[in-house]
Design a protein around this motif. Sequence first.
Motif, PDB file in Angstrom:
ATOM      1  N   ARG A  15       0.864  -1.177   0.000  1.00 21.30           N
ATOM      2  CA  ARG A  15       0.000   0.000   0.000  1.00 21.30           C
ATOM      3  C   ARG A  15       0.895   1.219   0.000  1.00 21.30           C
ATOM      4  O   ARG A  15       1.551   1.519   1.005  1.00 21.30           O
ATOM      5  N   ASP A  16       0.970   1.911  -1.128  1.00 16.37           N
ATOM      6  CA  ASP A  16       1.903   3.017  -1.300  1.00 16.37           C
ATOM      7  C   ASP A  16       3.318   2.507  -1.030  1.00 16.37           C
ATOM      8  O   ASP A  16       3.760   1.576  -1.667  1.00 16.37           O
ATOM      9  N   ASP A  17       4.007   3.087  -0.045  1.00 18.04           N
ATOM     10  CA  ASP A  17       5.385   2.653   0.214  1.00 18.04           C
ATOM     11  C   ASP A  17       5.480   1.692   1.394  1.00 18.04           C
ATOM     12  O   ASP A  17       6.561   1.444   1.915  1.00 18.04           O
ATOM     13  N   LEU A  18       4.343   1.145   1.811  1.00 15.78           N
ATOM     14  CA  LEU A  18       4.323   0.178   2.914  1.00 15.78           C
ATOM     15  C   LEU A  18       4.168  -1.227   2.340  1.00 15.78           C
ATOM     16  O   LEU A  18       3.271  -1.473   1.535  1.00 15.78           O
ATOM     17  N   VAL A  19       5.050  -2.138   2.748  1.00 18.30           N
ATOM     18  CA  VAL A  19       5.045  -3.505   2.220  1.00 18.30           C
ATOM     19  C   VAL A  19       5.065  -4.497   3.365  1.00 18.30           C
ATOM     20  O   VAL A  19       5.890  -4.402   4.277  1.00 18.30           O
ATOM     21  N   LEU A  20       4.149  -5.474   3.321  1.00 13.76           N
ATOM     22  CA  LEU A  20       4.126  -6.574   4.277  1.00 13.76           C
ATOM     23  C   LEU A  20       4.443  -7.869   3.543  1.00 13.76           C
ATOM     24  O   LEU A  20       3.817  -8.164   2.523  1.00 13.76           O
ATOM     25  N   ASP A  21       5.388  -8.625   4.043  1.00 15.04           N
ATOM     26  CA  ASP A  21       5.673  -9.962   3.517  1.00 15.04           C
ATOM     27  C   ASP A  21       5.024 -10.964   4.460  1.00 15.04           C
ATOM     28  O   ASP A  21       5.440 -11.126   5.606  1.00 15.04           O
ATOM     29  N   ILE A  22       3.974 -11.650   3.972  1.00 17.09           N
ATOM     30  CA  ILE A  22       3.206 -12.543   4.821  1.00 17.09           C
ATOM     31  C   ILE A  22       4.006 -13.770   5.227  1.00 17.09           C
ATOM     32  O   ILE A  22       3.826 -14.317   6.321  1.00 17.09           O
ATOM     33  N   TYR A  68       0.501   1.971  19.324  1.00 16.94           N
ATOM     34  CA  TYR A  68       1.805   1.360  19.057  1.00 16.94           C
ATOM     35  C   TYR A  68       2.107   1.374  17.557  1.00 16.94           C
ATOM     36  O   TYR A  68       3.216   1.729  17.121  1.00 16.94           O
ATOM     37  N   LEU A  69       1.111   0.959  16.781  1.00 15.41           N
ATOM     38  CA  LEU A  69       1.294   0.833  15.343  1.00 15.41           C
ATOM     39  C   LEU A  69       1.526   2.190  14.685  1.00 15.41           C
ATOM     40  O   LEU A  69       2.407   2.335  13.823  1.00 15.41           O
ATOM     41  N   ARG A  70       0.759   3.181  15.097  1.00 13.32           N
ATOM     42  CA  ARG A  70       0.946   4.523  14.548  1.00 13.32           C
ATOM     43  C   ARG A  70       2.357   5.037  14.829  1.00 13.32           C
ATOM     44  O   ARG A  70       2.964   5.706  13.998  1.00 13.32           O
ATOM     45  N   GLY A  71       2.861   4.707  16.013  1.00 12.66           N
ATOM     46  CA  GLY A  71       4.197   5.163  16.365  1.00 12.66           C
ATOM     47  C   GLY A  71       5.283   4.553  15.500  1.00 12.66           C
ATOM     48  O   GLY A  71       6.370   5.123  15.367  1.00 12.66           O
ATOM     49  N   LYS A  72       4.996   3.413  14.884  1.00 14.79           N
ATOM     50  CA  LYS A  72       6.004   2.719  14.089  1.00 14.79           C
ATOM     51  C   LYS A  72       5.864   2.947  12.587  1.00 14.79           C
ATOM     52  O   LYS A  72       6.857   2.943  11.865  1.00 14.79           O
ATOM     53  N   ILE A  73       4.615   3.143  12.104  1.00 14.12           N
ATOM     54  CA  ILE A  73       4.436   3.295  10.660  1.00 14.12           C
ATOM     55  C   ILE A  73       3.971   4.694  10.268  1.00 14.12           C
ATOM     56  O   ILE A  73       3.873   4.998   9.082  1.00 14.12           O
ATOM     57  N   GLY A  74       3.669   5.531  11.269  1.00 11.71           N
ATOM     58  CA  GLY A  74       3.204   6.883  10.983  1.00 11.71           C
ATOM     59  C   GLY A  74       1.742   7.052  11.354  1.00 11.71           C
ATOM     60  O   GLY A  74       0.896   6.254  10.934  1.00 11.71           O
ATOM     61  N   ALA A  75       1.445   8.091  12.125  1.00 12.65           N
ATOM     62  CA  ALA A  75       0.087   8.299  12.633  1.00 12.65           C
ATOM     63  C   ALA A  75      -0.937   8.508  11.526  1.00 12.65           C
ATOM     64  O   ALA A  75      -2.096   8.112  11.640  1.00 12.65           O
ATOM     65  N   THR A 115       7.550 -14.099   5.514  1.00 14.00           N
ATOM     66  CA  THR A 115       8.642 -13.803   6.445  1.00 14.00           C
ATOM     67  C   THR A 115       8.205 -12.884   7.574  1.00 14.00           C
ATOM     68  O   THR A 115       8.952 -12.697   8.536  1.00 14.00           O
ATOM     69  N   ARG A 116       7.003 -12.288   7.432  1.00 15.74           N
ATOM     70  CA  ARG A 116       6.446 -11.375   8.428  1.00 15.74           C
ATOM     71  C   ARG A 116       7.332 -10.132   8.600  1.00 15.74           C
ATOM     72  O   ARG A 116       7.428  -9.574   9.683  1.00 15.74           O
ATOM     73  N   GLU A 117       7.947  -9.722   7.507  1.00 18.75           N
ATOM     74  CA  GLU A 117       8.758  -8.515   7.516  1.00 18.75           C
ATOM     75  C   GLU A 117       7.938  -7.346   6.984  1.00 18.75           C
ATOM     76  O   GLU A 117       7.100  -7.516   6.093  1.00 18.75           O
ATOM     77  N   VAL A 118       8.197  -6.167   7.509  1.00 18.45           N
ATOM     78  CA  VAL A 118       7.477  -4.958   7.117  1.00 18.45           C
ATOM     79  C   VAL A 118       8.499  -3.877   6.776  1.00 18.45           C
ATOM     80  O   VAL A 118       9.488  -3.699   7.494  1.00 18.45           O
ATOM     81  N   THR A 119       8.260  -3.183   5.684  1.00 19.10           N
ATOM     82  CA  THR A 119       9.097  -2.035   5.341  1.00 19.10           C
ATOM     83  C   THR A 119       8.205  -0.836   5.059  1.00 19.10           C
ATOM     84  O   THR A 119       7.103  -0.974   4.524  1.00 19.10           O
ATOM     85  N   VAL A 120       8.689   0.330   5.430  1.00 21.14           N
ATOM     86  CA  VAL A 120       8.019   1.597   5.140  1.00 21.14           C
ATOM     87  C   VAL A 120       9.036   2.480   4.443  1.00 21.14           C
ATOM     88  O   VAL A 120      10.084   2.802   5.007  1.00 21.14           O
TER      89      VAL A 120
END
Length: 219
Positions: free
Chosen positions: A132-139, A198-205, A141-146
């Motif tokens: 989603r835009d510049d957010l990527v979830l790998d189901i 918690y999530l907003r603090g890590k990926i952006g509010a 490996t459970r890795e997340v990048t922003v």
Amino acid sequence: MARILIVEDEEHLSRFIDKGLRKAGYETVVAVDGMAALEHATGGEVDLVVLDVGLPRMDGFTVLKLIRGMDVDVPVIMCTARDSAEDKVAGLEGGADDYLAKPYTFAELLARIKLRLRDHGPATTEATRLERDDLVLDIVTREVTVGGEPVTLSAREFTLLRAFVEHPGQVLSREQLIERVWDGAETSSNVVDVYIGYLRGKIGAARILTVRGLGYRFP
């Protein structure tokens, strides 16, 4: 969610690995001898095997040989105190995908597991990656990048984020999130709010919007 078979007859070690993998978001199955390991590994119920060599009833090398002899392509990481070059070669030539000598850190084991699951994942990325835009979830490996940068999430945070990314633009109520993320367990709606924070603090509010009186929405 990937399911990992832990084959280890030392109870304290198997419990340690089991707890760590569950905390990382994986499902686990534990086997304490070679016969049980073979049954689980060839039954089509696991996605990866962490296999000790020194086992009761049947050693790990024999288990590996039988797994590969049955054309089962499940990735196998061998973990053993036998760290000689001959044993490592025997394991890799016998069909192991990786080989870890004891003692090893859990972080190293987890990294190897993620890598081997990725190597054995589907050829297409649509089923394993959510973007989603510049957010990527790998189901897998459970890795997340922003923005290309890795973000460390707990298992619960990952599941919560996945619920939003899979339903972009849809308002999800606290009750729906409890059902999806906490499996319907009796949980205070305040807990949902805390994890949203918690999530907003890590990926952006700005990525998770509050819809007053209704819930939350991923734009």
